[in-house]
Scaffold this motif. Structure first.
Motif, PDB file in Angstrom:
ATOM      1  N   MET A 125       1.608   6.939  -5.876  1.00 28.76           N
ATOM      2  CA  MET A 125       0.517   6.250  -5.200  1.00 28.76           C
ATOM      3  C   MET A 125       0.935   4.810  -4.926  1.00 28.76           C
ATOM      4  O   MET A 125       1.022   3.984  -5.833  1.00 28.76           O
ATOM      5  N   LEU A 126       1.227   4.502  -3.669  1.00 25.32           N
ATOM      6  CA  LEU A 126       1.703   3.179  -3.297  1.00 25.32           C
ATOM      7  C   LEU A 126       0.540   2.316  -2.810  1.00 25.32           C
ATOM      8  O   LEU A 126      -0.320   2.784  -2.057  1.00 25.32           O
ATOM      9  N   THR A 127       0.537   1.073  -3.236  1.00 29.74           N
ATOM     10  CA  THR A 127      -0.456   0.119  -2.761  1.00 29.74           C
ATOM     11  C   THR A 127       0.100  -0.688  -1.595  1.00 29.74           C
ATOM     12  O   THR A 127      -0.608  -0.990  -0.639  1.00 29.74           O
ATOM     13  N   VAL A 128       1.372  -1.023  -1.660  1.00 34.96           N
ATOM     14  CA  VAL A 128       2.041  -1.744  -0.573  1.00 34.96           C
ATOM     15  C   VAL A 128       2.300  -0.784   0.581  1.00 34.96           C
ATOM     16  O   VAL A 128       2.754   0.344   0.381  1.00 34.96           O
ATOM     17  N   LEU A 153      -5.359 -15.822  -0.802  1.00 35.02           N
ATOM     18  CA  LEU A 153      -4.598 -16.370   0.316  1.00 35.02           C
ATOM     19  C   LEU A 153      -4.373 -17.871   0.141  1.00 35.02           C
ATOM     20  O   LEU A 153      -3.306 -18.391   0.484  1.00 35.02           O
ATOM     21  N   ALA A 154      -5.354 -18.557  -0.420  1.00 37.02           N
ATOM     22  CA  ALA A 154      -5.183 -19.987  -0.687  1.00 37.02           C
ATOM     23  C   ALA A 154      -4.087 -20.211  -1.729  1.00 37.02           C
ATOM     24  O   ALA A 154      -3.286 -21.144  -1.611  1.00 37.02           O
ATOM     25  N   ARG A 192       3.611 -18.292   3.733  1.00 35.72           N
ATOM     26  CA  ARG A 192       2.846 -18.137   4.965  1.00 35.72           C
ATOM     27  C   ARG A 192       2.342 -16.700   5.072  1.00 35.72           C
ATOM     28  O   ARG A 192       3.109 -15.792   5.405  1.00 35.72           O
ATOM     29  N   PRO A 193       1.064 -16.459   4.777  1.00 39.93           N
ATOM     30  CA  PRO A 193       0.524 -15.098   4.905  1.00 39.93           C
ATOM     31  C   PRO A 193       0.611 -14.602   6.343  1.00 39.93           C
ATOM     32  O   PRO A 193       0.408 -15.369   7.287  1.00 39.93           O
ATOM     33  N   TYR A 194       0.904 -13.303   6.493  1.00 41.99           N
ATOM     34  CA  TYR A 194       0.969 -12.732   7.835  1.00 41.99           C
ATOM     35  C   TYR A 194       0.179 -11.432   7.977  1.00 41.99           C
ATOM     36  O   TYR A 194       0.118 -10.863   9.068  1.00 41.99           O
ATOM     37  N   GLY A 195      -0.460 -10.964   6.922  1.00 44.85           N
ATOM     38  CA  GLY A 195      -1.246  -9.746   7.057  1.00 44.85           C
ATOM     39  C   GLY A 195      -1.940  -9.385   5.765  1.00 44.85           C
ATOM     40  O   GLY A 195      -1.501  -9.778   4.678  1.00 44.85           O
ATOM     41  N   THR A 196      -3.042  -8.638   5.888  1.00 43.23           N
ATOM     42  CA  THR A 196      -3.791  -8.166   4.725  1.00 43.23           C
ATOM     43  C   THR A 196      -4.369  -6.785   5.030  1.00 43.23           C
ATOM     44  O   THR A 196      -4.517  -6.412   6.198  1.00 43.23           O
ATOM     45  N   TYR A 213       0.372 -10.006   2.518  1.00 44.06           N
ATOM     46  CA  TYR A 213       1.796 -10.116   2.817  1.00 44.06           C
ATOM     47  C   TYR A 213       2.078 -11.533   3.311  1.00 44.06           C
ATOM     48  O   TYR A 213       1.277 -12.115   4.064  1.00 44.06           O
ATOM     49  N   ALA A 214       3.218 -12.075   2.885  1.00 45.69           N
ATOM     50  CA  ALA A 214       3.553 -13.440   3.268  1.00 45.69           C
ATOM     51  C   ALA A 214       5.070 -13.590   3.346  1.00 45.69           C
ATOM     52  O   ALA A 214       5.823 -12.784   2.812  1.00 45.69           O
TER      53      ALA A 214
END
Length: 240
Positions: free
Chosen positions: A1-4, A156-157, A165-169, A232-233
């Motif tokens: 079971m992958l979360t990523v 994210l903060a 630098r976050p690029y996706g959630t 993801y960052a």
């Protein structure tokens, strides 16, 4: 079971990957299958030995491509035994909620990540986790248990404060939220309760068989009930 989600967190063959706080090793195993050079690190020696055994079994069974490598290592997430910029990618899955010094953990993660590298961080989502805390003190008031609940904006903060630098959630594991609510309502150690046993059997069946119906249901429910929040960052190549 992958979360990523590895479609959002691409790896190339030979990438150096640190699974920080690897637990039972699920993400380390997937990175190894994808041809990475993986280090699975955890503070729990028993889990590290178990992960090492599974990695050896995968190697013997030929489940990893030529050039892939994997090592399980016991260590401290706040004092990583690696030089700066040692890794192309880091996975930090479901450990930040356990660590009092989460800023220190992220600082170490950023230190060992090369400029331009990627990091995936997962934590329990605020809403489903808050329900668990409301239903049961035993769920989180245990040694090594959860000490905080992150809102998405807070996590994210934290990433930005660490220079990332976050690029996706996204959210994951919606089908698992009701399971944990049942456990919290009926006793987190009460594995014999019929609703808990029945739901657990369904989850095992879903993980093993991956039927289209439950996969579609989980995708539809993830934005509302997803048990995990995933961010993801990247680490900037120059000054942040």
């Amino acid at each position: 079971m992958l979360t990523v989600d590895f479609s959002r967190f691409p790896l190339a063959a030979g990438d150096r990957v640190l699974d920080l706080g690897c637990g039972a090793g699920r993400h380390a195993f997937e990175c190894y299958r994808r041809g990475a050079q993986v280090v699975a690190l955890d503070r729990d020696g028993a889990e590290v030995r178990q992960v090492a055994g599974w990695l050896a079994a995968m190697r013997e069974a030929g489940e990893a491509p030529r050039g892939a490598a994997a090592l399980a290592l016991q260590g401290d997430a706040l004092a990583l035994p690696f030089p700066d910029a040692s890794f192309d990618a880091l996975i930090v899955s479901e450990i930040m909620e356990h660590v009092p010094d989460d800023k220190g953990l992220l600082a170490e993660a950023v230190r060992v990540l090369r400029p331009g590298g990627r990091i995936a961080v997962t934590v329990p989502r605020y809403g489903p986790e808050r329900v668990c805390w409301a239903l049961s003190d035993a769920y989180h008031e245990v040694e090594g248990g959860h000490i905080r609940i992150y809102r998405a904006t807070q996590l994210l903060a934290r990433l930005r404060e660490a220079g990332l630098r976050p690029y996706g959630t996204h959210h994951a594991h919606a089908l698992h939220s009701p399971y944990w609510w049942l456990k919290c309502a009926l006793g987190v150690d009460n594995e014999r309760a019929l609703p808990v046993r029945a739901y657990h059997r369904m989850l095992v069946w879903d993980i093993e068989k991956r039927p289209l119906a439950t996969r579609a249901a989980e995708r539809a429910l993830n934005p509302l009930l997803g048990k995990s929040f995933v961010a993801y960052a990247t680490k900037p190549r120059g000054p942040a």
